[in-house]
Write an enzyme that holds these catalytic residues in place. Structure first.
Site, PDB file in Angstrom:
ATOM      1  CG  ASP A  84      -1.720  -7.335   4.706  1.00 48.21           C
ATOM      2  OD1 ASP A  84      -1.939  -6.734   5.689  1.00 48.21           O
ATOM      3  OD2 ASP A  84      -0.680  -7.301   4.043  1.00 48.21           O
ATOM      4  CG  HIS A 105       3.811   0.900   6.744  1.00 44.22           C
ATOM      5  ND1 HIS A 105       3.563   0.527   7.974  1.00 44.22           N
ATOM      6  CD2 HIS A 105       3.405  -0.015   5.964  1.00 44.22           C
ATOM      7  CE1 HIS A 105       2.967  -0.662   8.115  1.00 44.22           C
ATOM      8  NE2 HIS A 105       2.955  -1.122   6.888  1.00 44.22           N
ATOM      9  CB  ILE A 115      -2.349 -10.727  -5.222  1.00 44.72           C
ATOM     10  CG1 ILE A 115      -3.878 -11.506  -5.566  1.00 44.72           C
ATOM     11  CG2 ILE A 115      -1.716  -9.851  -5.998  1.00 44.72           C
ATOM     12  CD1 ILE A 115      -4.129 -11.689  -6.968  1.00 44.72           C
TER      13      ILE A 115
END
Length: 358
Positions: free
Chosen positions: A282, A144, A259
């Site tokens: 995601d 972010h 992952i």
């Protein structure tokens, strides 16, 4: 009313398979129980196959080359959104919370109205946006943009973050760090607007995370990622999974792409409270694209199979998994049958955002 009857198959619901017929009203898209005098317009023989609800992904950042956070113009956004949602439907995912990562006030103002909850035909539908940020920890911000992080000091400033109070009707989930000044006091305001508050991108200790639950938090965002790792004396937000009162324990997103979370931890999280696990992708814009190098945010990202990394590094740039892929992984790693894994992408996420009760 036009009714389709599905027969000669197994129906998947609540973690179980059962024989039976299913009737769907094609005008409303709803399952119905037709009266004896009503005519079935079409019968589909499942020939022993399994019929499951459409998958629900409550955290997905983009797919098929489109990113939900990127805005250039209304026309470009709507065209890209329409195309990616049509393609996403082919993966079995019928509903999503399009996820906007920490962004600018302009982007929230422009994008959120386009992601409001509405029924769709022939493409995956939005349940309302998942706003991941901008009220998150600086140290746990992940990818972010630190320049866009916000620290509202009042209810008005909180609403201004998302372009005004009216925009909350377009939001289904807000992820924020509960340890930040004022966030615990804002949680009831979030919940009062029919928005789910999720603990995430946080440095919170267990006591603070528990206070967030007491104030109305009902979800954890991508468990294990962007939060303190569990310690036997301070389990942090992950400790919420093991609350003795399971009804008080929040739902928790879990990325089972192989992952982001080790398979052993996926099984561990699943076994703690299987009724609260919500498998999420995601996924980024690269989901659904062929292997190759892609430029995004002035960086080159390399997609190779199930892995997406920043070129020349070992830094994970996001997920490229589909929910179907996550379901298959959960079946293998948790040693559970298909129906139980499907519950984690149907019934559980539906309950987590208030679309299914009981």
């Amino acid at each position: 009313m036009a009714i389709i009857k599905f027969t000669n198959g197994l129906l998947c619901d609540e973690g179980h398979l059962k024989a039976g017929d299913l009737y769907v009203d094609t005008y409303t898209g709803k399952i119905v129980a037709p009266k004896a005098q009503e005519r079935v317009d079409k019968t589909i023989d499942l020939m022993g196959l399994i019929l499951a609800p459409g998958f629900i992904d409550i955290q997905i950042n983009g797919c098929f080359g489109f990113n939900y956070t990127d805005y250039e113009s209304d026309w470009a956004y709507e065209q890209g959104y329409d195309e990616c949602m049509k393609k996403l439907l082919t993966t079995g995912t019928t509903s999503v919370c399009p996820t906007i990562v920490t962004s600018t006030p302009r982007n929230y103002t422009k994008i959120l109205p386009k992601l409001k909850h509405r029924r769709e035909k022939y493409r995956t539908e939005s349940l309302g946006s998942h706003c991941e940020g901008p009220m998150i920890s600086t140290k746990k911000k992940g990818c972010h943009n630190i320049n866009n992080l916000k620290r509202p000091k009042s209810k008005k400033e909180f609403y201004d973050v998302y372009g005004g109070k009216q925009n909350l009707e377009n939001i289904k989930i807000i992820t924020a760090a509960p340890e930040l000044d004022g966030i615990l006091d804002i949680i009831p305001e979030i919940v009062a607007n029919d928005v789910v508050y999720a603990v995430g991108h946080t440095e919170a200790k267990f006591e603070t995370a528990l206070k967030a639950v007491d104030h109305g938090a009902t979800m954890i965002t991508h468990t294990f990622n962007a939060m303190p790792q569990p310690h036997h004396r301070d389990p942090g937000p992950i400790g919420l999974l093991g609350l003795s009162d399971s009804s008080k324990a929040p739902f928790y997103g879990l990325i089972s792409d192989g992952i982001h979370v080790n398979p052993t931890y996926v099984k561990l999280a699943y076994d703690v409270n299987k009724d609260k696990v919500c498998l999420v992708t995601d996924a980024t814009f690269a989901m659904g694209l062929p292997d190759g190098d892609y430029v995004w945010e002035n960086a080159v990202q390399c997609k190779r199979g199930a892995v997406l990394k920043l070129k020349g590094t070992d830094t994970i740039a996001g997920s490229v998994a589909t929910l179907a892929y996550c379901v298959r992984n959960a079946m293998k790693w948790c040693n559970i049958p298909l129906a139980e894994a499907v519950k984690c992408v149907t019934n559980n996420p539906a309950r987590s955002v208030g679309l299914q009760v009981g």
